[in-house]
Motif scaffolding. Structure first.
Motif, PDB file in Angstrom:
ATOM      1  N   PRO A 173       0.803  -1.235   0.000  1.00 41.38           N
ATOM      2  CA  PRO A 173       0.000   0.000   0.000  1.00 41.38           C
ATOM      3  C   PRO A 173       0.828   1.273   0.000  1.00 41.38           C
ATOM      4  N   GLY A 180      -4.073   6.048   1.703  1.00 44.62           N
ATOM      5  CA  GLY A 180      -5.102   5.386   0.917  1.00 44.62           C
ATOM      6  C   GLY A 180      -6.417   6.138   0.893  1.00 44.62           C
ATOM      7  N   ALA A 201      -0.537   3.944   6.075  1.00 44.34           N
ATOM      8  CA  ALA A 201      -1.058   3.434   4.806  1.00 44.34           C
ATOM      9  C   ALA A 201      -2.525   3.821   4.625  1.00 44.34           C
TER      10      ALA A 201
END
Length: 409
Positions: free
Chosen positions: A191, A405, A401
């Protein structure tokens, strides 16, 4: 298994895990858990010796798969089960890879199911060696290692440290998260892939004279663990480390420094970065150091140590005019009023998050393996329960992450 831990690199991958017969096999249950929570399936194959250290029932319960141990199982071998096992996986991982198992791999032996599978596979093979330091350094083992690498086998570890036999040196099996990181690198995703993370770790040493210095009790364990956790999620990581006794995290670019000024300069040189995590315990002051050793003489006055304030690396990164990282995270090591002081520090330094921890002597945080932290952000303070520093690192990396994201919110 929460969705937040699923790895883009490992999701849907099938790992054939060959478990060798060494004390490091006790780490295998945790390795299976780490792989499965990241979306991989794990099929364990045990050597006969492995069952002396961990039970097939335990590995079956964790993997939710049948554990294979015997070559001549009539039901499986009626369909050439060892061939199927070797071909259905995306990768074969041998952990622990003992000296004996490595030697049998080099010799092309197929004397039990594990070695037969390794001979029959057409998939990539990765080994995590684990053995006594003398066995690891023995010329025969080193020759075998070189031959395996020449045959295309990839290697993760071993690490240096204390061993079950009481000796110290290289030979400890890589930690489960290091093996996970190696697999994610192998599959080339994560990620945080495409992002550059800058991490500082450890203490700084500020010289008084050529033989003495001012320092603190930081071990660097938390910062190093964070660097490894970010790397395992696919980030390119630069770790700027003060003096520590720790091994370099696998796959991380390490810049070693001594002083706060050197750490500041190394951080500047590492920019641009998308993420900056300042976990180092940087000395607040430095000394106008003497060029020669200060001598203690009877009747002479104590030396006059002139202190100067060190640069504020966290504030400098947070306020960088041209290359501020998109996410800047600091650490606040406090002995009282932890949340209050950390909240004030976040405002003063203009960073995005602060990870606050109590480093009072009674906590054992400095130099220890566990930590209890509170994450300070624009939202309400979030206290995490006491856990291993590696787990703190993984949880923080997963939070980073998630942040990227979701568009950096």
């Amino acid at each position: 298994m929460g969705d937040e831990t699923v790895s883009a690199a490992l999701a849907g991958k099938r790992v054939l895990l060959v478990v060798g017969g060494g004390i490091a096999a006790v780490k295998v249950p945790d390795l299976i858990r780490r792989l499965r929570e990241r979306g991989a399936s794990v099929c364990p194959v045990m050597t006969r010796a492995a069952a002396e250290f961990v039970t097939p029932l335990a590995l079956s319960a964790l993997s939710e798969e049948k554990v294979f141990t015997e070559l001549f199982d009539l039901t499986d071998e009626a369909e050439m089960g060892h061939i199927q096992l070797s071909r259905q996986a995306d990768i074969v991982v041998v952990a622990p890879a003992t000296a004996n198992l490595m030697a049998r791999m080099v010799s092309g032996m197929a004397d039990e199911l594990a070695t037969t599978v390794l001979m029959a596979t057409d998939k990539p093979v990765m080994i995590a060696p684990a053995m006594n330091v003398r066995m690891w350094l023995h010329p025969a083992t080193q020759r075998n290692l070189a031959q395996l690498q020449a045959d295309g086998v990839s290697v993760v570890g071993p690490n240096e440290g204390s061993m079950a036999c009481g000796e110290f040196g290289p030979g400890r099996m890589a930690e489960p998260m290091e093996i996970v990181a190696a697999l994610e690198r192998h599959f080339g995703q994560g990620p945080l892939k495409g992002l550059h993370a800058l991490v500082t770790s450890g203490p700084t040493h500020e010289p008084i004279d050529p033989v003495r210095y001012i320092a603190n009790r930081s071990s660097g364990k938390q910062g190093h663990a964070i660097a490894a956790a970010l790397r395992s999620l696919g980030a390119r990581v630069t770790l700027v480390s003060g003096p520590t006794a720790l091994a370099d995290p696998v796959g991380v670019d390490v810049v070693r420094v001594e002083t706060a000024l050197q750490m500041r300069d190394a951080c500047e040189s590492a920019l641009p970065a998308d993420i900056a995590i300042c976990a180092a315990a940087v000395a607040d002051w430095r000394v106008d150091a003497a060029g020669q050793k200060l001598k203690k003489q009877a009747g002479q006055a104590l030396p006059d140590l002139k202190l100067a304030e060190n640069p504020d690396i966290l504030a400098g990164l947070s306020g960088h005019a041209q290359q501020r990282p998109r996410l800047v995270i600091g650490f606040a090591a406090e002995t009282q009023n932890v949340v209050e002081y950390a909240t004030a520090k976040r405002a003063k330094k203009s960073c995005d998050w602060i990870v606050a921890n109590d480093v009072s002597p009674a906590t054992g945080t400095f130099g220890g393996d566990r930590n209890a932290v509170t994450l300070i952000s624009a939202a309400e303070p979030e206290s995490w329960p006491p856990m291993a520093k590696t787990e703190v690192a993984e949880r923080l990396a997963e939070r980073v992450a998630w942040y990227f994201g979701h568009g950096g919110e």
